[in-house]
Design a protein around this motif. Structure first.
Motif, PDB file in Angstrom:
ATOM      1  N   LEU A  48       6.882  -1.537  -4.891  1.00  0.00           N
ATOM      2  CA  LEU A  48       5.892  -2.599  -4.970  1.00  0.00           C
ATOM      3  C   LEU A  48       6.419  -3.807  -4.203  1.00  0.00           C
ATOM      4  N   VAL A  49       5.670  -4.234  -3.199  1.00  0.00           N
ATOM      5  CA  VAL A  49       6.090  -5.366  -2.372  1.00  0.00           C
ATOM      6  C   VAL A  49       5.682  -6.676  -3.047  1.00  0.00           C
ATOM      7  N   ILE A  50       6.642  -7.567  -3.212  1.00  0.00           N
ATOM      8  CA  ILE A  50       6.394  -8.872  -3.817  1.00  0.00           C
ATOM      9  C   ILE A  50       6.225  -9.933  -2.730  1.00  0.00           C
ATOM     10  N   GLU A  51       7.100  -9.896  -1.729  1.00  0.00           N
ATOM     11  CA  GLU A  51       7.031 -10.846  -0.613  1.00  0.00           C
ATOM     12  C   GLU A  51       7.415 -10.125   0.675  1.00  0.00           C
ATOM     13  N   GLY A  52       6.970 -10.708   1.812  1.00  0.00           N
ATOM     14  CA  GLY A  52       7.377 -10.200   3.111  1.00  0.00           C
ATOM     15  C   GLY A  52       6.476  -9.099   3.630  1.00  0.00           C
ATOM     16  N   ARG A  53       6.794  -8.684   4.866  1.00  0.00           N
ATOM     17  CA  ARG A  53       5.994  -7.649   5.525  1.00  0.00           C
ATOM     18  C   ARG A  53       6.907  -6.646   6.213  1.00  0.00           C
ATOM     19  N   GLY A  54       6.415  -5.437   6.315  1.00  0.00           N
ATOM     20  CA  GLY A  54       7.181  -4.386   6.968  1.00  0.00           C
ATOM     21  C   GLY A  54       6.331  -3.140   7.115  1.00  0.00           C
ATOM     22  N   ARG A  55       6.982  -1.997   7.057  1.00  0.00           N
ATOM     23  CA  ARG A  55       6.263  -0.730   7.252  1.00  0.00           C
ATOM     24  C   ARG A  55       7.021   0.387   6.530  1.00  0.00           C
ATOM     25  N   LEU A  56       6.255   1.246   5.874  1.00  0.00           N
ATOM     26  CA  LEU A  56       6.812   2.432   5.230  1.00  0.00           C
ATOM     27  C   LEU A  56       6.301   3.657   5.964  1.00  0.00           C
ATOM     28  N   SER A  57       7.235   4.473   6.456  1.00  0.00           N
ATOM     29  CA  SER A  57       6.875   5.688   7.182  1.00  0.00           C
ATOM     30  C   SER A  57       7.351   6.897   6.395  1.00  0.00           C
ATOM     31  N   ALA A  58       6.488   7.896   6.284  1.00  0.00           N
ATOM     32  CA  ALA A  58       6.832   9.147   5.603  1.00  0.00           C
ATOM     33  C   ALA A  58       5.954  10.246   6.175  1.00  0.00           C
ATOM     34  N   GLN A  60       4.094  12.355   8.642  1.00  0.00           N
ATOM     35  CA  GLN A  60       3.560  11.910   9.930  1.00  0.00           C
ATOM     36  C   GLN A  60       2.791  10.609   9.815  1.00  0.00           C
ATOM     37  N   PHE A  61       2.893   9.933   8.656  1.00  0.00           N
ATOM     38  CA  PHE A  61       2.118   8.723   8.426  1.00  0.00           C
ATOM     39  C   PHE A  61       3.015   7.495   8.388  1.00  0.00           C
ATOM     40  N   SER A  62       2.463   6.359   8.778  1.00  0.00           N
ATOM     41  CA  SER A  62       3.166   5.089   8.742  1.00  0.00           C
ATOM     42  C   SER A  62       2.191   4.026   8.269  1.00  0.00           C
ATOM     43  N   GLU A  63       2.557   3.297   7.209  1.00  0.00           N
ATOM     44  CA  GLU A  63       1.647   2.343   6.594  1.00  0.00           C
ATOM     45  C   GLU A  63       2.282   0.953   6.559  1.00  0.00           C
ATOM     46  N   PRO A  64       1.491  -0.100   6.827  1.00  0.00           N
ATOM     47  CA  PRO A  64       2.021  -1.463   6.749  1.00  0.00           C
ATOM     48  C   PRO A  64       2.311  -1.858   5.307  1.00  0.00           C
ATOM     49  N   LEU A  65       3.326  -2.696   5.139  1.00  0.00           N
ATOM     50  CA  LEU A  65       3.686  -3.234   3.833  1.00  0.00           C
ATOM     51  C   LEU A  65       3.436  -4.731   3.817  1.00  0.00           C
ATOM     52  N   ALA A  66       2.832  -5.210   2.745  1.00  0.00           N
ATOM     53  CA  ALA A  66       2.539  -6.627   2.568  1.00  0.00           C
ATOM     54  C   ALA A  66       2.543  -6.896   1.073  1.00  0.00           C
ATOM     55  N   PRO A  67       2.538  -8.162   0.644  1.00  0.00           N
ATOM     56  CA  PRO A  67       2.502  -8.441  -0.796  1.00  0.00           C
ATOM     57  C   PRO A  67       1.371  -7.670  -1.492  1.00  0.00           C
ATOM     58  N   GLY A  68       1.724  -6.965  -2.555  1.00  0.00           N
ATOM     59  CA  GLY A  68       0.740  -6.162  -3.269  1.00  0.00           C
ATOM     60  C   GLY A  68       0.706  -4.713  -2.852  1.00  0.00           C
ATOM     61  N   SER A  69       1.441  -4.344  -1.778  1.00  0.00           N
ATOM     62  CA  SER A  69       1.488  -2.941  -1.369  1.00  0.00           C
ATOM     63  C   SER A  69       2.211  -2.126  -2.436  1.00  0.00           C
ATOM     64  N   PHE A  70       1.604  -1.021  -2.808  1.00  0.00           N
ATOM     65  CA  PHE A  70       2.076  -0.182  -3.913  1.00  0.00           C
ATOM     66  C   PHE A  70       2.250   1.223  -3.360  1.00  0.00           C
ATOM     67  N   GLY A  71       3.514   1.665  -3.250  1.00  0.00           N
ATOM     68  CA  GLY A  71       3.773   2.937  -2.596  1.00  0.00           C
ATOM     69  C   GLY A  71       4.355   3.981  -3.523  1.00  0.00           C
ATOM     70  N   PRO A 118      -4.142  -2.483  -7.576  1.00  0.00           N
ATOM     71  CA  PRO A 118      -5.481  -2.903  -8.008  1.00  0.00           C
ATOM     72  C   PRO A 118      -5.488  -4.204  -8.805  1.00  0.00           C
ATOM     73  N   ASP A 119      -4.353  -4.518  -9.463  1.00  0.00           N
ATOM     74  CA  ASP A 119      -4.269  -5.738 -10.275  1.00  0.00           C
ATOM     75  C   ASP A 119      -2.799  -6.050 -10.510  1.00  0.00           C
ATOM     76  N   GLU A 120      -2.514  -6.852 -11.543  1.00  0.00           N
ATOM     77  CA  GLU A 120      -1.130  -7.247 -11.832  1.00  0.00           C
ATOM     78  C   GLU A 120      -0.396  -6.238 -12.718  1.00  0.00           C
ATOM     79  N   GLU A 121      -1.076  -5.203 -13.166  1.00  0.00           N
ATOM     80  CA  GLU A 121      -0.455  -4.261 -14.091  1.00  0.00           C
ATOM     81  C   GLU A 121       0.758  -3.532 -13.504  1.00  0.00           C
ATOM     82  N   PRO A 122       0.708  -3.034 -12.247  1.00  0.00           N
ATOM     83  CA  PRO A 122       1.910  -2.391 -11.701  1.00  0.00           C
ATOM     84  C   PRO A 122       3.129  -3.309 -11.702  1.00  0.00           C
ATOM     85  N   LEU A 123       2.928  -4.590 -11.423  1.00  0.00           N
ATOM     86  CA  LEU A 123       4.035  -5.543 -11.469  1.00  0.00           C
ATOM     87  C   LEU A 123       4.602  -5.645 -12.884  1.00  0.00           C
ATOM     88  N   ARG A 124       3.728  -5.763 -13.866  1.00  0.00           N
ATOM     89  CA  ARG A 124       4.178  -5.870 -15.252  1.00  0.00           C
ATOM     90  C   ARG A 124       4.919  -4.609 -15.679  1.00  0.00           C
TER      91      ARG A 124
END
Length: 294
Positions: A48-58, A60-71, A118-124
């Protein structure tokens, strides 16, 4: 074919065992790239991304990471995390082991490795696991297990309708299991056997049992009986269906049906049927004289 995907997934989830192995907060800075290499772990990873940006690759797929990204990265899946230039990627992560069926089957679905929380529940929930995972107590392990199951639920609820990335051709194992599942549903009233089911997809009965369990998370006859009980529960809540109708639909004599149903639900079929006509949430416990109780 989509129906069989969900049937397989639901069955695996119902039988899944969970062991939380580690959880923490981490900061990653460029040029961090998953410690400089792609890695495959023996456990599943929630990120779970809290701050910052990046990318998660797995895969053949590569997805951007940003606050709220849940992988979610399944065990054995080679993957890498990149941090965008000038960014610090603050992550919460949970590592857990599970009996999550055949990993290759799930990979063939092409489920996204990253969704938006979807909401704050994953963070909690992640904070809860991080807090509890270092405590060596029975209740802490139970809380971690419950939180991980909730994280899986939030991930699944956050998915868009499943888009199977198989080039239009379902994997061979999915085609085989789909044939078996459809046959079972169409012949629940029959006396189904492992030999009969194995012949449908030209497998030796012993190998068929291993194959079926790897896909469904339980043995073939166990699944058949679970499906019979699912159909029975649904029919018993329909006013026009009586216990005899239900037992005939699933091919069981009333005595054996009553016995199995009570073992499965803790209630006789008539008690369960009454529950559907009583106030919501009420459970009728009194026995009926006409019911065979075991």
């Amino acid at each position: 074919m989509t129906t069989s995907y969900f049937t397989i997934m639901m069955n695996n989830l119902e039988h899944m065992q969970i062991e939380t192995v580690a959880a923490a907060d981490s900061d990653m800075e460029r040029p961090a790239r998953s410690d400089g290499r792609w890695k495959a772990m023996d456990c599943n990873r929630f990120l779970l991304v809290i701050e910052g940006r990046g990318r998660l690759s797995a895969r053949q797929f590569s997805e951007p990471l940003a606050p709220g990204s849940f992988g979610l990265v399944l065990a054995g899946t080679a993957h890498a995390i990149e941090v965008d230039e000038g960014q610090v990627l603050k992550l919460k992560w949970v590592h857990f082991k599970s009996s999550f069926g055949d990993r290759e089957w799930y990979n063939s679905l092409g489920l996204p490795i990253v969704i938006q929380a979807p909401d704050e529940e994953p963070l909690r929930l992640m904070d809860k696991v991080i807090r509890e995972v270092t405590r060596d107590s029975l209740t802490s392990r139970l809380r971690c297990k419950a939180a991980v199951l909730e994280l899986i639920s939030h991930y699944l609820e956050g998915l868009k309708p499943v888009q199977v990335r198989t080039g239009g051709n379902p994997p061979q194992d999915l085609e085989k299991i789909n044939i078996v599942l459809q046959y079972i549903d169409e012949h629940l009233a029959d006396n189904l056997s492992v030999d009969e089911l194995s012949r449908l997809i030209y497998l030796h009965p012993n190998y068929f049992i291993v194959f079926f369990k790897s896909m469904m998370g339980c043995a073939p006859i166990q699944y058949v009986n679970l499906r019979r009980m699912e159909i029975a529960r649904s029919m018993l809540l329909q006013p026009e269906c009586n216990v005899s109708d239900v037992s005939a639909r699933i091919g069981m004599k009333i005595y054996y049906f009553s016995r199995m149903f009570k073992k499965h639900t803790g209630m006789t079929p008539s008690q369960y049927r009454k529950m559907g006509t009583s106030m919501p949430g009420a459970i009728v416990l009194e026995a009926e004289a006409s019911e065979v109780l075991v």
